[in-house]
Design a protein around this motif. Structure first.
Motif, PDB file in Angstrom:
ATOM      1  N   SER A 190       3.067 -35.385 -98.847  1.00 45.81           N
ATOM      2  CA  SER A 190       3.791 -34.700 -97.774  1.00 45.81           C
ATOM      3  C   SER A 190       2.872 -33.758 -97.022  1.00 45.81           C
ATOM      4  N   LEU A 191       2.003 -33.080 -97.780  1.00 47.54           N
ATOM      5  CA  LEU A 191       1.061 -32.149 -97.153  1.00 47.54           C
ATOM      6  C   LEU A 191       0.103 -32.889 -96.227  1.00 47.54           C
ATOM      7  N   ASP A 192      -0.339 -34.052 -96.655  1.00 49.41           N
ATOM      8  CA  ASP A 192      -1.226 -34.852 -95.804  1.00 49.41           C
ATOM      9  C   ASP A 192      -0.516 -35.252 -94.508  1.00 49.41           C
ATOM     10  N   ALA A 193       0.773 -35.619 -94.651  1.00 52.13           N
ATOM     11  CA  ALA A 193       1.534 -35.993 -93.455  1.00 52.13           C
ATOM     12  C   ALA A 193       1.685 -34.803 -92.518  1.00 52.13           C
ATOM     13  N   GLN A 194       1.963 -33.624 -93.107  1.00 52.80           N
ATOM     14  CA  GLN A 194       2.089 -32.412 -92.288  1.00 52.80           C
ATOM     15  C   GLN A 194       0.768 -32.090 -91.589  1.00 52.80           C
ATOM     16  N   ARG A 195      -0.327 -32.266 -92.288  1.00 50.37           N
ATOM     17  CA  ARG A 195      -1.634 -31.973 -91.688  1.00 50.37           C
ATOM     18  C   ARG A 195      -1.967 -32.955 -90.572  1.00 50.37           C
ATOM     19  N   GLU A 196      -1.517 -34.196 -90.749  1.00 50.32           N
ATOM     20  CA  GLU A 196      -1.739 -35.165 -89.692  1.00 50.32           C
ATOM     21  C   GLU A 196      -0.915 -34.796 -88.459  1.00 50.32           C
ATOM     22  N   ASP A 197       0.343 -34.363 -88.695  1.00 49.81           N
ATOM     23  CA  ASP A 197       1.166 -33.900 -87.570  1.00 49.81           C
ATOM     24  C   ASP A 197       0.524 -32.696 -86.897  1.00 49.81           C
ATOM     25  N   ALA A 198       0.005 -31.774 -87.720  1.00 49.45           N
ATOM     26  CA  ALA A 198      -0.651 -30.580 -87.170  1.00 49.45           C
ATOM     27  C   ALA A 198      -1.873 -30.974 -86.345  1.00 49.45           C
ATOM     28  N   ARG A 199      -2.622 -31.976 -86.824  1.00 48.94           N
ATOM     29  CA  ARG A 199      -3.814 -32.415 -86.079  1.00 48.94           C
ATOM     30  C   ARG A 199      -3.422 -32.944 -84.705  1.00 48.94           C
ATOM     31  N   ARG A 200      -2.387 -33.790 -84.674  1.00 49.44           N
ATOM     32  CA  ARG A 200      -1.976 -34.352 -83.384  1.00 49.44           C
ATOM     33  C   ARG A 200      -1.473 -33.248 -82.442  1.00 49.44           C
ATOM     34  N   THR A 201      -0.687 -32.303 -83.004  1.00 53.21           N
ATOM     35  CA  THR A 201      -0.181 -31.199 -82.177  1.00 53.21           C
ATOM     36  C   THR A 201      -1.338 -30.366 -81.630  1.00 53.21           C
ATOM     37  N   LYS A 202      -2.311 -30.061 -82.469  1.00 61.99           N
ATOM     38  CA  LYS A 202      -3.418 -29.215 -82.036  1.00 61.99           C
ATOM     39  C   LYS A 202      -4.340 -29.931 -81.058  1.00 61.99           C
ATOM     40  N   TRP A 232      -0.165 -22.803 -81.731  1.00 58.91           N
ATOM     41  CA  TRP A 232      -1.249 -23.172 -82.661  1.00 58.91           C
ATOM     42  C   TRP A 232      -0.939 -22.656 -84.066  1.00 58.91           C
ATOM     43  N   LYS A 233      -0.542 -21.392 -84.164  1.00 59.67           N
ATOM     44  CA  LYS A 233      -0.242 -20.812 -85.480  1.00 59.67           C
ATOM     45  C   LYS A 233       0.964 -21.486 -86.120  1.00 59.67           C
ATOM     46  N   ALA A 234       1.947 -21.848 -85.285  1.00 59.78           N
ATOM     47  CA  ALA A 234       3.163 -22.468 -85.821  1.00 59.78           C
ATOM     48  C   ALA A 234       2.926 -23.911 -86.265  1.00 59.78           C
ATOM     49  N   ALA A 235       1.870 -24.540 -85.783  1.00 59.13           N
ATOM     50  CA  ALA A 235       1.625 -25.956 -86.079  1.00 59.13           C
ATOM     51  C   ALA A 235       1.162 -26.185 -87.510  1.00 59.13           C
ATOM     52  N   GLY A 236       0.668 -25.142 -88.173  1.00 63.72           N
ATOM     53  CA  GLY A 236       0.117 -25.326 -89.511  1.00 63.72           C
ATOM     54  C   GLY A 236      -1.318 -25.808 -89.457  1.00 63.72           C
ATOM     55  N   ARG A 237      -1.899 -26.032 -90.647  1.00 64.98           N
ATOM     56  CA  ARG A 237      -3.303 -26.417 -90.698  1.00 64.98           C
ATOM     57  C   ARG A 237      -3.452 -27.931 -90.731  1.00 64.98           C
ATOM     58  N   ALA A 238      -4.459 -28.410 -90.009  1.00 64.74           N
ATOM     59  CA  ALA A 238      -4.831 -29.821 -90.070  1.00 64.74           C
ATOM     60  C   ALA A 238      -5.831 -30.024 -91.214  1.00 64.74           C
ATOM     61  N   GLN A 239      -6.346 -31.245 -91.378  1.00 64.95           N
ATOM     62  CA  GLN A 239      -7.393 -31.460 -92.373  1.00 64.95           C
ATOM     63  C   GLN A 239      -8.581 -30.548 -92.056  1.00 64.95           C
ATOM     64  N   ARG A 240      -9.291 -30.123 -93.086  1.00 64.32           N
ATOM     65  CA  ARG A 240     -10.299 -29.077 -92.915  1.00 64.32           C
ATOM     66  C   ARG A 240     -11.333 -29.424 -91.850  1.00 64.32           C
ATOM     67  N   GLU A 241     -11.891 -30.650 -91.914  1.00 67.05           N
ATOM     68  CA  GLU A 241     -12.946 -30.989 -90.952  1.00 67.05           C
ATOM     69  C   GLU A 241     -12.384 -31.036 -89.533  1.00 67.05           C
ATOM     70  N   ALA A 242     -11.149 -31.562 -89.387  1.00 64.05           N
ATOM     71  CA  ALA A 242     -10.529 -31.617 -88.061  1.00 64.05           C
ATOM     72  C   ALA A 242     -10.152 -30.215 -87.587  1.00 64.05           C
ATOM     73  N   GLU A 243      -9.665 -29.386 -88.518  1.00 62.93           N
ATOM     74  CA  GLU A 243      -9.237 -28.025 -88.158  1.00 62.93           C
ATOM     75  C   GLU A 243     -10.386 -27.227 -87.559  1.00 62.93           C
ATOM     76  N   ASP A 244     -11.537 -27.268 -88.185  1.00 62.90           N
ATOM     77  CA  ASP A 244     -12.680 -26.498 -87.688  1.00 62.90           C
ATOM     78  C   ASP A 244     -13.116 -26.979 -86.309  1.00 62.90           C
ATOM     79  N   ASP A 245     -13.180 -28.289 -86.114  1.00 64.98           N
ATOM     80  CA  ASP A 245     -13.611 -28.828 -84.820  1.00 64.98           C
ATOM     81  C   ASP A 245     -12.609 -28.479 -83.724  1.00 64.98           C
ATOM     82  N   LEU A 246     -11.308 -28.652 -84.009  1.00 65.93           N
ATOM     83  CA  LEU A 246     -10.279 -28.355 -83.006  1.00 65.93           C
ATOM     84  C   LEU A 246     -10.258 -26.872 -82.655  1.00 65.93           C
TER      85      LEU A 246
END
Length: 409
Positions: A190-202, A232-246
């Motif tokens: 579920s966390l992976d799915a949430q992070r994927e959603d966060a990545r797309r949102t960000k 951005w804050k409400a979207a949650g965190r994406a995967q670490r490597e994607a989060e830093d780049d975004l």
């Protein structure tokens, strides 16, 4: 014939050993003298003594099993019962009987020890199962997972129970571990799915932030960047490597916009600082009109100052309340002067004030007369009550007379 305390050899070479039940034939000796026959069978007896002594020490000082000890005792007892030795065989039987008792006692001790050990192991495994079942509901994934692994190691170090009990407890223990693993796997899926959603949102937020970086609509764009940051804050965190780049892209777009805005605002601030000096000079000029001596000329002068004030333009935001407050204080002083002058020259207001003062004075005089009358007649209670009423009317009269003085009389 030859003999000793425990045996003898007769004329025919038959060797006997003496026991509590009488003489028993040990064997026949034809190879030498009777003394040699007795010596031979006495050596066999001494051999039995040595073997029994060795077995006694093994039973007392080693972990020889009861089964092996019983087997060894039976072997030695058979040798003793075969009467192929000359010596105190009854004493050897007593030593073997004592050794049997020792082995039986040792067997019972070990049986009791195994029972205690089994009971302790049962309680320990039940405690492990209980803790594992509690951990199966935990959301502390790392800590609970490490603790469950430690419980497995502890379980392996405990003695086994009977098969049924051990299997039942292990089934509960294994089920708890499986339940935890299943919950943990579902959580991280579920966390992976949430992070994927966060990545797309960000990614969408970054795209908009980059498109706004060249805007020169400072106010609206600044407000939109604040909204983007909230999103951005409400979207949650994406995967670490994607989060830093975004984040680097998102922050970089903002830096471009706010850097340009900062340069423009720096120029504006310099201009506003000059405006502030001009307005401070006008405020000082306006403050010299107070106290107001000639209301008409003061009002005209203030209007001129105010027109120049409006033509100057903005001042720095943090300095605005102070400098504007100075002008507002002068304006209030002019308004108060106008109100005072109006009250002083308004005949209707003067007439109302005089009428109110006269009415209050008449009421005060009347109360004083009533008080004197009550005192003279000895009615002190009424006099005290009228005195309290007089105090209230006198206060109103004093206030009315003060207001009348503002009209110059």
């Amino acid at each position: 014939m030859s003999s000793d305390p425990w045996g003898r050899v007769d004329e025919s070479g038959t060797v006997y050993v003496r026991t509590a039940d009488g003489e028993v034939v040990v064997g026949s000796w034809q190879a030498g003298s009777p003394d040699e026959a007795l010596a031979y069978y006495e050596r066999k007896y001494e051999g039995l003594v040595v073997e029994i002594g060795l077995l006694e020490r093994r039973v007392k000082t080693t972990d020889l099993s009861a089964k092996d000890a019983t087997t060894a005792i039976g072997h030695l007892r058979g040798q003793v019962d075969e009467h192929h030795a000359v010596g105190d065989l009854d004493a050897l039987r007593k030593r073997l009987d004592a050794l049997v008792a020792t082995v039986d006692a040792r067997r019972e001790e070990r049986k009791a020890h195994r029972a205690r050990q089994s009971d302790e192991s049962r309680h320990a495994k039940e405690a492990l199962v209980t803790e594992a079942e509690e951990l199966a509901q935990s959301d502390q994934w790392r800590a609970a997972g490490e603790r469950l692994r430690a419980l497995v190691d502890t379980w392996k170090g405990l003695p086994r129970l009977d098969r049924k009990s051990d299997d039942e407890l292990w089934h509960r223990f294994s089920h708890a571990r499986s339940a935890f693993s299943k919950r943990r796997k579902a959580h991280f899926a579920s966390l992976d799915a949430q992070r994927e959603d966060a990545r797309r949102t960000k990614e969408r937020l970054v795209a908009e932030a980059e498109s706004l970086s060249g805007s020169r609509d400072w106010g609206a764009t600044s407000a939109r960047y604040r909204e983007l940051m909230t999103a951005w804050k409400a979207a949650g965190r994406a995967q670490r490597e994607a989060e830093d780049d975004l984040w680097n892209r998102f922050r970089g777009a903002q830096d471009v916009f706010f850097g340009a805005r900062g340069e423009v605002f720096a120029e504006r601030d310099a201009e506003q600082a000059d405006n502030l000096k001009l307005k401070e000079e006008l405020a000082a000029e306006a403050e010299r009109l107070v106290p107001v001596r000639d209301l008409k000329s003061a009002r005209a002068a203030f209007r001129g100052i105010n027109e120049r004030w409006e033509a100057i333009g903005h001042v720095p935001r943090d300095a605005r309340p102070k400098v504007e407050g100075r002008m507002q204080a002068v304006e209030r002083a002019l308004q108060e002067s106008e109100e005072t002058e109006w009250r002083r020259t308004n005949p209707e207001a003067r007439a109302r004030a005089e009428g109110l003062t006269g009415q209050l004075q008449a009421a005060v005089d009347k109360l004083r007369g009533q008080i004197d009358t009550a005192r003279a007649s000895g009615n002190n209670a009424r006099a005290d009550k009228l005195t309290q009423e007089l105090e209230g009317r006198q206060a109103l009269l004093d206030q009315a007379q003060k207001g009348l003085q503002e009209f110059g009389g």
